[in-house]
Design an enzyme around this catalytic site. Structure first.
Site, mmCIF file in Angstrom:
data_model
loop_
_atom_site.group_PDB
_atom_site.id
_atom_site.type_symbol
_atom_site.label_atom_id
_atom_site.label_comp_id
_atom_site.label_asym_id
_atom_site.label_seq_id
_atom_site.Cartn_x
_atom_site.Cartn_y
_atom_site.Cartn_z
ATOM 1 N N VAL A 11 0.833 -1.211 0.000
ATOM 2 C CA VAL A 11 0.000 0.000 0.000
ATOM 3 C C VAL A 11 0.864 1.257 0.000
ATOM 4 O O VAL A 11 0.685 2.163 -0.820
ATOM 5 C CB VAL A 11 -0.949 0.003 1.228
ATOM 6 C CG1 VAL A 11 -1.684 1.328 1.345
ATOM 7 C CG2 VAL A 11 -1.934 -1.144 1.138
ATOM 8 N N THR A 120 -5.531 -0.456 6.628
ATOM 9 C CA THR A 120 -6.903 -0.814 6.980
ATOM 10 C C THR A 120 -6.986 -0.992 8.482
ATOM 11 O O THR A 120 -6.291 -1.827 9.057
ATOM 12 C CB THR A 120 -7.298 -2.124 6.281
ATOM 13 O OG1 THR A 120 -7.150 -1.903 4.889
ATOM 14 C CG2 THR A 120 -8.722 -2.505 6.592
ATOM 15 N N PHE A 151 -8.542 1.634 -1.773
ATOM 16 C CA PHE A 151 -9.341 0.563 -2.367
ATOM 17 C C PHE A 151 -8.551 -0.090 -3.500
ATOM 18 O O PHE A 151 -9.090 -0.451 -4.536
ATOM 19 C CB PHE A 151 -10.682 1.125 -2.863
ATOM 20 C CG PHE A 151 -11.459 1.801 -1.760
ATOM 21 C CD1 PHE A 151 -12.124 1.055 -0.791
ATOM 22 C CD2 PHE A 151 -11.478 3.188 -1.647
ATOM 23 C CE1 PHE A 151 -12.812 1.676 0.248
ATOM 24 C CE2 PHE A 151 -12.157 3.816 -0.619
ATOM 25 C CZ PHE A 151 -12.827 3.055 0.341
ATOM 26 N N LEU A 152 -7.246 -0.175 -3.285
ATOM 27 C CA LEU A 152 -6.366 -0.701 -4.331
ATOM 28 C C LEU A 152 -6.389 -2.213 -4.319
ATOM 29 O O LEU A 152 -6.318 -2.824 -3.264
ATOM 30 C CB LEU A 152 -4.927 -0.250 -4.084
ATOM 31 C CG LEU A 152 -4.713 1.220 -3.724
ATOM 32 C CD1 LEU A 152 -3.236 1.475 -3.437
ATOM 33 C CD2 LEU A 152 -5.216 2.109 -4.838
ATOM 34 N N ARG A 153 -6.463 -2.796 -5.506
ATOM 35 C CA ARG A 153 -6.322 -4.246 -5.613
ATOM 36 C C ARG A 153 -4.892 -4.535 -6.022
ATOM 37 O O ARG A 153 -4.348 -3.861 -6.904
ATOM 38 C CB ARG A 153 -7.245 -4.803 -6.700
ATOM 39 C CG ARG A 153 -8.713 -4.734 -6.360
ATOM 40 C CD ARG A 153 -9.544 -4.849 -7.621
ATOM 41 N NE ARG A 153 -9.245 -3.761 -8.535
ATOM 42 C CZ ARG A 153 -9.625 -3.712 -9.799
ATOM 43 N NH1 ARG A 153 -10.308 -4.695 -10.327
ATOM 44 N NH2 ARG A 153 -9.323 -2.673 -10.574
ATOM 45 N N GLU A 154 -4.303 -5.536 -5.397
ATOM 46 C CA GLU A 154 -2.960 -5.922 -5.811
ATOM 47 C C GLU A 154 -3.013 -6.350 -7.280
ATOM 48 O O GLU A 154 -3.959 -6.989 -7.704
ATOM 49 C CB GLU A 154 -2.440 -7.058 -4.934
ATOM 50 C CG GLU A 154 -2.062 -6.541 -3.573
ATOM 51 C CD GLU A 154 -1.495 -7.628 -2.682
ATOM 52 O OE1 GLU A 154 -0.993 -8.633 -3.185
ATOM 53 O OE2 GLU A 154 -1.580 -7.452 -1.457
ATOM 54 N N LEU A 271 -18.119 -11.837 -9.224
ATOM 55 C CA LEU A 271 -19.064 -12.954 -9.187
ATOM 56 C C LEU A 271 -18.398 -14.186 -9.789
ATOM 57 O O LEU A 271 -19.066 -15.012 -10.393
ATOM 58 C CB LEU A 271 -20.323 -12.612 -9.988
ATOM 59 C CG LEU A 271 -21.490 -11.967 -9.254
ATOM 60 C CD1 LEU A 271 -22.724 -11.927 -10.148
ATOM 61 C CD2 LEU A 271 -21.829 -12.652 -7.933
ATOM 62 N N GLY A 278 -8.593 -15.062 -1.011
ATOM 63 C CA GLY A 278 -7.420 -15.083 -0.129
ATOM 64 C C GLY A 278 -6.820 -13.696 -0.107
ATOM 65 O O GLY A 278 -7.515 -12.707 -0.340
ATOM 66 N N CYS A 281 -5.948 -9.057 2.595
ATOM 67 C CA CYS A 281 -7.003 -8.134 3.007
ATOM 68 C C CYS A 281 -8.291 -8.827 3.429
ATOM 69 O O CYS A 281 -8.695 -8.733 4.591
ATOM 70 C CB CYS A 281 -7.290 -7.159 1.874
ATOM 71 S SG CYS A 281 -5.814 -6.283 1.354
HETATM 72 C C1 UGA Z 1 -9.034 -6.237 -2.046
HETATM 73 C C2 UGA Z 1 -10.094 -5.240 -2.546
HETATM 74 O O1 UGA Z 1 -10.611 -5.669 -3.810
HETATM 75 C C3 UGA Z 1 -9.505 -3.836 -2.687
HETATM 76 O O2 UGA Z 1 -10.522 -2.920 -3.061
HETATM 77 C C4 UGA Z 1 -8.911 -3.426 -1.343
HETATM 78 O O3 UGA Z 1 -8.291 -2.161 -1.417
HETATM 79 C C5 UGA Z 1 -7.872 -4.452 -0.908
HETATM 80 O O4 UGA Z 1 -8.496 -5.755 -0.815
HETATM 81 C C6 UGA Z 1 -7.333 -4.028 0.429
HETATM 82 O O5 UGA Z 1 -8.099 -4.011 1.401
HETATM 83 O O6 UGA Z 1 -6.177 -3.582 0.515
HETATM 84 P P1 UGA Z 1 -7.013 -7.577 -3.165
HETATM 85 O O7 UGA Z 1 -6.894 -8.281 -1.851
HETATM 86 O O8 UGA Z 1 -5.795 -7.046 -3.822
HETATM 87 O O9 UGA Z 1 -8.021 -6.324 -3.032
HETATM 88 O O10 UGA Z 1 -7.653 -8.604 -4.180
HETATM 89 P P2 UGA Z 1 -9.055 -8.823 -4.895
HETATM 90 O O11 UGA Z 1 -8.905 -8.578 -6.333
HETATM 91 O O12 UGA Z 1 -10.136 -8.130 -4.207
HETATM 92 O O13 UGA Z 1 -9.221 -10.400 -4.667
HETATM 93 C C7 UGA Z 1 -9.321 -10.943 -3.355
HETATM 94 C C8 UGA Z 1 -9.527 -12.427 -3.442
HETATM 95 O O14 UGA Z 1 -10.826 -12.730 -3.938
HETATM 96 C C9 UGA Z 1 -8.553 -13.154 -4.371
HETATM 97 O O15 UGA Z 1 -8.143 -14.366 -3.772
HETATM 98 C C10 UGA Z 1 -9.368 -13.404 -5.615
HETATM 99 O O16 UGA Z 1 -8.913 -14.513 -6.353
HETATM 100 C C11 UGA Z 1 -10.740 -13.662 -5.025
HETATM 101 N N1 UGA Z 1 -11.846 -13.382 -5.952
HETATM 102 C C12 UGA Z 1 -12.048 -12.146 -6.452
HETATM 103 C C13 UGA Z 1 -12.705 -14.417 -6.288
HETATM 104 O O17 UGA Z 1 -12.550 -15.575 -5.833
HETATM 105 N N2 UGA Z 1 -13.752 -14.163 -7.138
HETATM 106 C C14 UGA Z 1 -13.967 -12.923 -7.641
HETATM 107 O O18 UGA Z 1 -14.950 -12.757 -8.417
HETATM 108 C C15 UGA Z 1 -13.098 -11.897 -7.295
#
Ligand code: UGA
Length: 476
Positions: A11, A120, A151-154, A271, A278, A281
């Site tokens: 972050v 967070t 709200f950043l996604r890795e 979805l 995982g 976050c």
């Molecule tokens: C998440 C949030 O999306 C960000 O908005 C937030 O800023 C961040 O946490 C944080 O709190 O710092 P991130 O953990 O980088 O971001 O990853 P995501 O893209 O959200 O995915 C999280 C997990 O959900 C992954 O394991 C992903 O594979 C899984 N996922 C995501 C699913 O199984 N299905 C989906 O449709 C989307």
């Protein structure tokens, strides 16, 4: 504006680089002297798209790296705290790093500054920061504490920062709110997007400038962050539960997602069913949010259900592997993906790592490939039983089955003929639904995915049809 960002993890580093990109002078601080030395030399400790470009552009210019927290605080008008907030055994957030940074900042204050939580953190954290800073002698009129959750996604963090859906600034005084507005002005007045020299980073589809800023109280901002992650995780567990029903009744979850996601009130993003969420976050934040609710007299039992569904999803995947292979002991398995999702080298709370550990316990031999996460995986997986490969094909060579555990985009475009030729058996268990079952059948695979009917090799599959039918015969 002169900004200090304390903590140069995922972050902090992205925020520091992006603040420099939109025109501020930034000092990125960390107490890990080795990490800072490496950053000063231009090394990049994490895999994050477009971060190398930004660091290269701004390092030694608008972006400096330092271990000197006190010096950085004295020079800066805004201090962003972006240090880790890991889970304690009880599930609440361990805020000890936030506290020690706040105390150090208190001792260095020399004129008005805002101290901004970017990590967070649970609701009330900004109150606590203020309290400890006052106790440590920071004059009340010389600082305000704000909450500015990210709200950043890795994997897409730089794009998310520069082209945000919204910017949330939580502040309890107009003065503090104004400083935050000023920091984000290049994004919210759209001027950044008109700059000819801005970094060449693709604008997300349907995104239109300027960025929207939502100003709230600090407590609301803190809740917005936890509630956003909890809602997204709920969406994922919901669709995983629906996928499980689809499996029981022979429906196709992809069709179901199209059907429900096209309702604009629901939307089709997040979805995708799979092996469960995982990362650093969602798992941590859900537990922390549930804990905060409990501490404040509310039993947020919905979140407990979301967590349970998520945990069960890994166990269900393992059952699928057993269905595909019968016994597991001694089986050679190609594993594609170790990171918790595609686009990152992060393996924290990665479903893939947990699944590999379980398969090793069952006596499998793992041949793993991941485009970015191998080095990190080596540190946590047992040395025995796992070999790390340099491509999906070397992993698949001679394997009894191929498992897809991470949604790297490259894994969705494998050369299927080649894969079928080199696998010992044409079996794919896809934990991310990257392929169309009918196409896999046509290519001669026994294909298992999430929430969709398993498929056998199609008629045109020749030799592997016989082979696969024989295998499926064992488990029918
Ligand atoms: C998440 C949030 O999306 C960000 O908005 C937030 O800023 C961040 O946490 C944080 O709190 O710092 P991130 O953990 O980088 O971001 O990853 P995501 O893209 O959200 O995915 C999280 C997990 O959900 C992954 O394991 C992903 O594979 C899984 N996922 C995501 C699913 O199984 N299905 C989906 O449709 C989307």
């Amino acid at each position: 504006m002169q900004i200090a960002v304390v903590g140069s993890g995922y972050v902090g580093l992205v925020a520091a680089a992006c603040f420099a990109e939109i025109g501020h002078d930034v000092i990125s601080i960390d107490n890990d002297a080795q990490k800072i030395a490496r950053l000063q030399q231009g090394e990049i400790p994490i895999h994050e798209e477009y971060l190398p470009e930004l660091l290269k552009r701004h390092r030694d210019n608008r972006l400096m790296f330092s271990t000197d927290l006190v010096g950085a605080v004295r020079q800066s008008s805004a201090i962003f705290i972006a240090v880790g907030t890991p889970s304690t055994v009880e599930g609440d957030a361990d805020l000890s790093y936030v506290e020690s940074v706040s105390r150090a900042v208190a001792g260095a204050i020399n004129d008005y500054k805002i101290v901004v939580e970017k990590s967070t953190v649970p609701v009330f954290t900004s109150n606590w920061i203020r309290k400890v800073m006052l106790l440590d002698g920071a004059p009340a009129e010389l600082f305000d504490v704000a909450s500015n959750p990210e709200f950043l996604r890795e994997g897409t963090a730089v794009i998310d920062f520069l082209y945000p859906d919204r910017i949330v600034t939580g502040a309890n005084t107009a003065r503090c709110s104004d400083v935050l507005r000023e920091i984000y002005r290049p994004l919210t007045d759209g001027s950044y997007y008109l700059r000819p020299d801005r970094a060449a980073i693709p604008v997300p589809a349907k995104w239109a400038p300027p960025a929207r800023l939502i100003a709230t109280s600090t407590k609301s901002a803190e809740i917005i962050k936890h509630a956003s992650n909890a809602f997204l995780a709920t969406k994922i567990s919901f669709i995983n539960a629906v996928a499980n029903i689809c499996e029981s009744v022979g429906a196709d979850v992809k069709e179901v997602c199209d059907g429900i996601g096209s309702d604009s009130r629901i939307g089709n993003r997040f979805l995708n069913p799979g092996v469960g969420y995982g990362g650093s976050c969602f798992p941590k934040d859900l537990k922390a949010f549930r804990h905060v609710a409990r501490e404040n007299g509310y039993d947020f039992s919905l979140l407990s259900a979301v967590i349970t569904i998520n945990d069960e999803q890994r166990a269900r995947f393992l059952r699928k592997v057993r269905t595909a292979l019968w016994t597991l002991k001694g089986k050679k398995l190609a594993v594609l993906g170790l990171a918790f999702k595609g686009g990152t080298d992060d393996i924290r709370e990665s479903p893939a790592i947990e699944i590999v550990k379980s398969l090793l316990k069952e006596g499998c031999e793992i041949r793993a490939y991941d485009p970015a996460a191998i080095e990190r995986a080596r540190e946590v997986l047992p040395a025995h039983g796992v070999s790390y490969m340099d491509s999906p094909y070397t992993a698949a060579q001679g394997a009894d089955a191929l498992l897809i555990l991470t949604d790297w985009s490259g894994f969705a475009n494998l050369e299927l003929e080649r894969l079928r030729a080199i696998l010992a058996y044409p079996i794919i268990v896809d934990g991310r639904n990257l392929y169309d079952p009918a196409a896999m059948s046509n290519h001669g695979f026994l294909y298992y995915s999430i929430g969709r009917p398993d498929v056998q090799p199609g008629r045109s599959a020749g030799k592997s049809e016989k082979m696969a039918t024989a295998i499926s015969g064992k488990v029918d």
